[in-house]
Design an enzyme around this catalytic site. Structure first.
Site, PDB file in Angstrom:
ATOM      1  N   GLY A 356       0.806  -1.186   0.187  1.00  0.00           N
ATOM      2  CA  GLY A 356      -0.002  -0.055   0.190  1.00  0.00           C
ATOM      3  C   GLY A 356       0.737   1.120  -0.107  1.00  0.00           C
ATOM      4  O   GLY A 356       0.582   2.228  -0.699  1.00  0.00           O
ATOM      5  N   GLY A 379      -1.049  -6.350   1.980  1.00  0.00           N
ATOM      6  CA  GLY A 379      -0.508  -7.509   2.726  1.00  0.00           C
ATOM      7  C   GLY A 379      -0.563  -8.590   1.926  1.00  0.00           C
ATOM      8  O   GLY A 379       0.300  -9.590   2.058  1.00  0.00           O
TER       9      GLY A 379
END
Ligand code: AMP
Length: 400
Positions: A356, A379
């Site tokens: 991110g 993730g």
């Protein structure tokens, strides 16, 4: 070529013509307190799959999570604004139903015609989602004939809309998931060399799996960000108040030794930007990494490190980058990350950016158009880089 998904079905392997198609998307976009969407890239990324299904005359049912509403309705996390944005992007009416399952969804589903699009309410408003409740998954599956997963960002979760629904109806990867897996898994499994991995971000502990998975495939590893200082401390240098994971010192040494055994060149910052606090406006200095005084912490890589890293990237044919070089959220500590973003963008290489923060960094640096692939996965993209199996991919139907 389908290295990443191996024998799993993808959207082109299934017949969606005229079918009711349930697409698990990742519409987990940043929304501010006025319910305005700050960044709609995740919605845009799903458009190829949505448009394809609409063109095939499918009835398209979209489901996603947004934030962490903890199993109950919370209007701050409603997908209503997302449905509105999607309507604008598709230039077509999009029906929003304010529940995940239930009579209203049922009725709306029955009324759908070919090419219609419906967005369900946030899956995490129902406790059945995160509990992977079979009844909840079955009710969702009952809405559709075919399931598509286009949400890498959720593919590492054992949740009902990710792994539950595929137990009941044929399940395939959408175009985005397919592309994500091909880039993130395919690139690592068969890289064009020289292959350079750039890792940054706060902690070594978050990136160990990636370092281990890369050690026999990569030519150079560049480590920046907070995690670099655990490596530097492990080499016996004082790093002031910089971020150090004391329980990782031994492992940091072992990782370096292993990389050396594989003949991998390992780069750490040679200088850094230091401050006494992580605040905009804090006094800053540039020092070598061996001269960080007590009371000061390294918050960005310095200009010499930027040059060193940029040179190391220059002749790469494949680059994977995960994690910023400093606290790039604050201007004074953002230069290193932006310099590396430019170096990656300038390389004549296949360049893959994941995670991110790094994604945000390349956009802020204004070079996103020059990157081969930017993952939406967070993730889950890290887990793919670690070579792990993701439950959401394992759950998809096998090719016959
Ligand atoms: P990660 O989620 O591990 O990729 O970490 C990303 C975060 O690491 C970002 O929010 C950065 O602000 C932070 N970060 C990067 N470099 C440093 C540093 N030198 N010290 C403290 N935090 C850092």
């Amino acid at each position: 070529m389908n290295i990443g998904l191996l024998n799993k079905l993808t959207v082109e392997d299934v017949n969606v013509k005229g079918k009711r198609v349930f697409i698990r998307v990742d519409f987990n976009v940043p929304i501010d307190e006025n319910l305005m969407i700050n960044d709609d890239r995740r919605i845009r990324s799903s458009l190829p799959t949505i448009n394809y299904c609409m063109d095939e005359g499918a009835k398209v049912i979209l489901a996603s999570h947004l934030g962490r509403p903890k199993g109950k309705p919370d209007q701050r996390y409603s997908l209503a604004p997302v449905a509105k944005r999607l309507q604008r992007l598709l230039n077509k009416e999009v029906l929003f139903v304010p529940e995940c399952v239930g009579p209203e969804v049922q009725k709306a589903g029955e009324k759908m015609r070919a090419g219609d699009v419906m967005v369900l309410e946030n899956m995490r408003f129902d406790p059945g989602e995160e509990a992977n409740d079979e009844g909840f998954a079955k009710a969702l599956a009952g809405l559709a004939d075919v399931y598509l997963n286009d949400a890498l960002g959720a593919a590492h979760r054992n949740h009902a809309s990710v792994v539950g629904i595929p137990k009941f109806i044929p399940a395939a990867a959408g175009f985005l998931l397919k592309k994500e897996v091909e880039y993130l898994r395919g690139t690592v499994s068969d890289p064009v060399r020289p292959f350079v991995a750039i890792l940054g971000g706060a902690k070594v502990s978050g990136k160990i799996g990636v370092l281990e998975n890369f050690q026999d495939k990569v030519d150079k590893v560049i480590v920046g960000g907070g995690m670099a200082f655990t490596f530097i401390k492990a080499m016996g240098f004082e790093v002031g108040d910089s971020l150090v994971e004391t329980d990782m010192l031994g492992l940091a040494e072992r990782i370096r030794d292993n990389l050396k055994k594989y003949g991998v060149k390992f780069y750490l910052p040679v200088d850094c930007v230091i401050a006494q606090s992580i605040e905009p406006g804090a006094e800053t200095k540039i020092v070598t990494t061996q001269e960080i005084p007590k009371g000061w912490r390294a918050l960005d890589i310095g200009p010499a490190s930027c040059r060193l890293f940029a040179e190391a990237i220059q002749n790469a044919k494949t680059v994977i980058w995960n994690g910023p070089m400093g606290v790039f959220e604050i201007d004074a500590f953002s230069r290193g990350t932006f310099a590396i973003a430019r170096a990656v963008a300038d390389a004549y290489a296949l360049t893959v950016v994941g995670g991110g923060d790094t994604d945000l960094a390349v956009h802020r640096a204004g070079v996103s158009d020059s990157i081969s692939f930017i993952s939406t996965g967070g993730g889950a993209s890290l887990q793919l880089l670690e070579g792990k199996e993701l439950p959401g991919i394992s759950a998809l139907s096998d090719k016959k």
